[in-house]
Scaffold this motif. Structure first.
Motif, PDB file in Angstrom:
ATOM      1  N   TYR A  41     -11.430  35.177 -13.422  1.00  0.00           N
ATOM      2  CA  TYR A  41     -11.412  36.102 -12.699  1.00  0.00           C
ATOM      3  C   TYR A  41     -10.046  35.842 -11.780  1.00  0.00           C
ATOM      4  N   PHE A  42     -10.109  34.744 -11.369  1.00  0.00           N
ATOM      5  CA  PHE A  42      -9.026  34.423 -10.536  1.00  0.00           C
ATOM      6  C   PHE A  42      -7.521  34.617 -10.783  1.00  0.00           C
ATOM      7  N   SER A  43      -6.691  34.919 -10.092  1.00  0.00           N
ATOM      8  CA  SER A  43      -5.625  35.111  -9.843  1.00  0.00           C
ATOM      9  C   SER A  43      -5.262  35.240  -8.643  1.00  0.00           C
ATOM     10  N   PRO A  44      -3.624  34.576  -8.488  1.00  0.00           N
ATOM     11  CA  PRO A  44      -3.179  34.500  -7.549  1.00  0.00           C
ATOM     12  C   PRO A  44      -1.915  35.664  -6.759  1.00  0.00           C
ATOM     13  N   HIS A  45      -2.392  36.438  -5.284  1.00  0.00           N
ATOM     14  CA  HIS A  45      -2.663  37.675  -5.210  1.00  0.00           C
ATOM     15  C   HIS A  45      -0.529  37.499  -5.306  1.00  0.00           C
ATOM     16  N   ASP A  46      -0.126  38.351  -5.717  1.00  0.00           N
ATOM     17  CA  ASP A  46       1.225  38.209  -5.287  1.00  0.00           C
ATOM     18  C   ASP A  46       1.360  37.977  -3.532  1.00  0.00           C
ATOM     19  N   ILE A  47       2.524  37.313  -3.593  1.00  0.00           N
ATOM     20  CA  ILE A  47       3.217  37.188  -2.138  1.00  0.00           C
ATOM     21  C   ILE A  47       4.234  37.817  -1.936  1.00  0.00           C
ATOM     22  N   LEU A  48       5.134  37.561  -3.120  1.00  0.00           N
ATOM     23  CA  LEU A  48       7.114  38.505  -2.836  1.00  0.00           C
ATOM     24  C   LEU A  48       6.472  39.635  -1.371  1.00  0.00           C
ATOM     25  N   PRO A  49       5.831  40.849  -2.032  1.00  0.00           N
ATOM     26  CA  PRO A  49       5.938  41.795  -1.306  1.00  0.00           C
ATOM     27  C   PRO A  49       5.356  41.634   0.364  1.00  0.00           C
ATOM     28  N   VAL A  50       4.711  40.390   0.935  1.00  0.00           N
ATOM     29  CA  VAL A  50       4.453  40.905   2.470  1.00  0.00           C
ATOM     30  C   VAL A  50       6.021  39.951   2.814  1.00  0.00           C
ATOM     31  N   GLU A  51       5.745  40.789   4.042  1.00  0.00           N
ATOM     32  CA  GLU A  51       6.403  41.170   5.025  1.00  0.00           C
ATOM     33  C   GLU A  51       6.867  40.536   6.372  1.00  0.00           C
ATOM     34  N   ARG A  52       7.568  39.538   6.616  1.00  0.00           N
ATOM     35  CA  ARG A  52       7.407  39.015   8.101  1.00  0.00           C
ATOM     36  C   ARG A  52       8.526  38.817   8.573  1.00  0.00           C
ATOM     37  N   SER A  53       8.436  38.414   9.653  1.00  0.00           N
ATOM     38  CA  SER A  53       9.844  38.543  10.959  1.00  0.00           C
ATOM     39  C   SER A  53       9.210  36.970  11.483  1.00  0.00           C
ATOM     40  N   PHE A  54      10.462  36.492  11.725  1.00  0.00           N
ATOM     41  CA  PHE A  54      10.167  34.613  12.538  1.00  0.00           C
ATOM     42  C   PHE A  54      11.466  35.483  13.277  1.00  0.00           C
ATOM     43  N   THR A  55      11.478  34.521  14.468  1.00  0.00           N
ATOM     44  CA  THR A  55      12.160  34.070  15.483  1.00  0.00           C
ATOM     45  C   THR A  55      12.571  32.786  15.577  1.00  0.00           C
ATOM     46  N   ASN A  56      12.007  31.673  14.165  1.00  0.00           N
ATOM     47  CA  ASN A  56      12.514  30.780  14.889  1.00  0.00           C
ATOM     48  C   ASN A  56      12.759  30.274  13.114  1.00  0.00           C
ATOM     49  N   PRO A  57      13.834  29.439  12.603  1.00  0.00           N
ATOM     50  CA  PRO A  57      14.376  29.535  11.105  1.00  0.00           C
ATOM     51  C   PRO A  57      13.639  28.522  10.383  1.00  0.00           C
ATOM     52  N   GLU A  58      13.369  27.426  11.800  1.00  0.00           N
ATOM     53  CA  GLU A  58      12.789  26.454  10.559  1.00  0.00           C
ATOM     54  C   GLU A  58      11.301  26.878  10.363  1.00  0.00           C
ATOM     55  N   ALA A  59      10.609  27.746  11.382  1.00  0.00           N
ATOM     56  CA  ALA A  59       9.776  28.335  10.436  1.00  0.00           C
ATOM     57  C   ALA A  59      10.091  29.666   9.279  1.00  0.00           C
ATOM     58  N   GLU A  60      10.870  30.351   9.586  1.00  0.00           N
ATOM     59  CA  GLU A  60      11.177  30.886   8.275  1.00  0.00           C
ATOM     60  C   GLU A  60      11.721  30.272   7.330  1.00  0.00           C
ATOM     61  N   ASN A  61      11.781  28.923   7.041  1.00  0.00           N
ATOM     62  CA  ASN A  61      12.329  28.103   6.013  1.00  0.00           C
ATOM     63  C   ASN A  61      10.717  27.884   5.351  1.00  0.00           C
ATOM     64  N   LEU A  62      10.303  27.443   6.167  1.00  0.00           N
ATOM     65  CA  LEU A  62       8.429  26.869   5.800  1.00  0.00           C
ATOM     66  C   LEU A  62       8.207  27.901   5.006  1.00  0.00           C
ATOM     67  N   TRP A  63       7.662  29.375   5.087  1.00  0.00           N
ATOM     68  CA  TRP A  63       7.642  30.036   4.922  1.00  0.00           C
ATOM     69  C   TRP A  63       7.649  30.461   3.367  1.00  0.00           C
ATOM     70  N   HIS A  64       9.316  30.333   3.283  1.00  0.00           N
ATOM     71  CA  HIS A  64       9.677  30.303   1.728  1.00  0.00           C
ATOM     72  C   HIS A  64       9.582  29.549   1.013  1.00  0.00           C
ATOM     73  N   ALA A  65       9.503  27.604   1.475  1.00  0.00           N
ATOM     74  CA  ALA A  65       9.015  26.697   0.934  1.00  0.00           C
ATOM     75  C   ALA A  65       7.997  27.100   0.168  1.00  0.00           C
ATOM     76  N   ALA A  66       6.927  27.933   1.261  1.00  0.00           N
ATOM     77  CA  ALA A  66       5.384  28.357   0.867  1.00  0.00           C
ATOM     78  C   ALA A  66       5.010  29.041  -0.427  1.00  0.00           C
ATOM     79  N   ILE A  67       6.253  30.563  -0.301  1.00  0.00           N
ATOM     80  CA  ILE A  67       6.353  30.491  -1.542  1.00  0.00           C
ATOM     81  C   ILE A  67       6.892  30.563  -2.637  1.00  0.00           C
ATOM     82  N   LEU A  68       8.122  30.047  -2.865  1.00  0.00           N
ATOM     83  CA  LEU A  68       8.700  28.937  -4.751  1.00  0.00           C
ATOM     84  C   LEU A  68       6.938  27.890  -4.599  1.00  0.00           C
TER      85      LEU A  68
END
Length: 265
Positions: free
Chosen positions: A129-156
């Protein structure tokens, strides 16, 4: 006269006993012979030359007699301990010990076997019954580019099924104290379920539940994964109330899946 003679001979025997020249067994034997008229009494000076049989001088004790033979009650005969019989006895005794140990081992293993079977069933349910919930539709705004890069790396890494690496990237985002950090907790919890780590999953999912905004959709999503983590940890009892609520929520994306899972618990 015979009675007087008999008494005199008894007195002589007792005198010899008191003088330490006769043992109690010797006194008994001489007395028995005297009663039967089998004893021609000797003068006192000849007592020291009497040679008594070994079994009278040194009578065997009961334990010594029994060490040579054991009464075989069922046949009524003496059971002689031969080397062959002793080996058979040792073999039978060792076999009894082994069988007893095996039975005790099985009795002790039954609860563990039941636990393992239960955990195996629950793990199988979670994997189905487990399946990872889709992460792509999540909308987030970042003011720090390093944090944004970490988020995109986590998504991939998350979408590639590399949950351990995704957790590492998401964990680094906590340094930036983002206002929507509940999202990181949610997806870290999902990753831990994917890695069969229910304890860590429950920690992050509960953090997500406590810090998420008052949004029913988010709350239901978090509770769905919390119920899976409970089942994965072997605590299906805690998962049932959540699954009952989720299966009754028709607009919840996993409500059908929640109802089916509930029916199998």
């Amino acid at each position: 006269m015979q009675q007087i003679y008999y008494q005199e001979e008894i007195d002589k025997i007792l005198d010899q006993y008191l003088a330490g020249k006769l043992s109690a067994e010797e006194v008994r034997l001489l007395h028995a012979k005297l009663q039967k008229g089998e004893l021609n009494f000797l003068p006192e000076e000849e007592w020291e030359h009497i040679v008594l049989p070994p079994d009278v001088l040194h009578p065997s004790t009961h334990a010594e007699k029994m060490s040579g033979s054991v009464l075989y009650a069922s046949a009524g005969n003496d059971f002689e301990w031969t080397e062959n019989r002793y080996q058979k006895y040792r073999w039978a005794n060792s076999r009894y010990v082994v069988v007893t140990a095996l039975l005790l081992g099985l009795l002790l293993l039954l609860p563990f076997a039941h636990l393992l079977l239960s955990l195996g069933k629950e793990q199988n349910l979670v994997s189905r019954y487990f399946s990872p919930h889709d992460i792509l539709p999540v909308e987030r705004s970042f003011t720090n580019p390093e944090a944004e890069n970490l988020w995109h790396a986590a998504i991939l890494k998350y979408r590639a099924g590399n949950y351990g690496a995704s957790v590492a990237s998401l964990n680094q985002l906590f340094v930036y104290q983002l206002p929507d950090a509940y999202i990181d907790h949610l997806y870290m919890g999902i990753c831990h379920i994917g890695n069969a780590q229910p304890r860590e999953a429950l920690h992050h999912l509960n953090m997500a539940a406590n810090t998420a905004p008052a949004d029913a959709a988010i709350k239901n999503l978090v509770n769905w994964y919390i119920s899976l983590a409970y089942i994965q940890s072997g605590n299906a009892k805690e998962a049932k109330p959540m699954l009952e609520q989720l299966s009754a929520t028709l607009n919840f994306v996993y409500h059908t899946r929640a109802a089916k899972l509930l029916s199998e618990l």
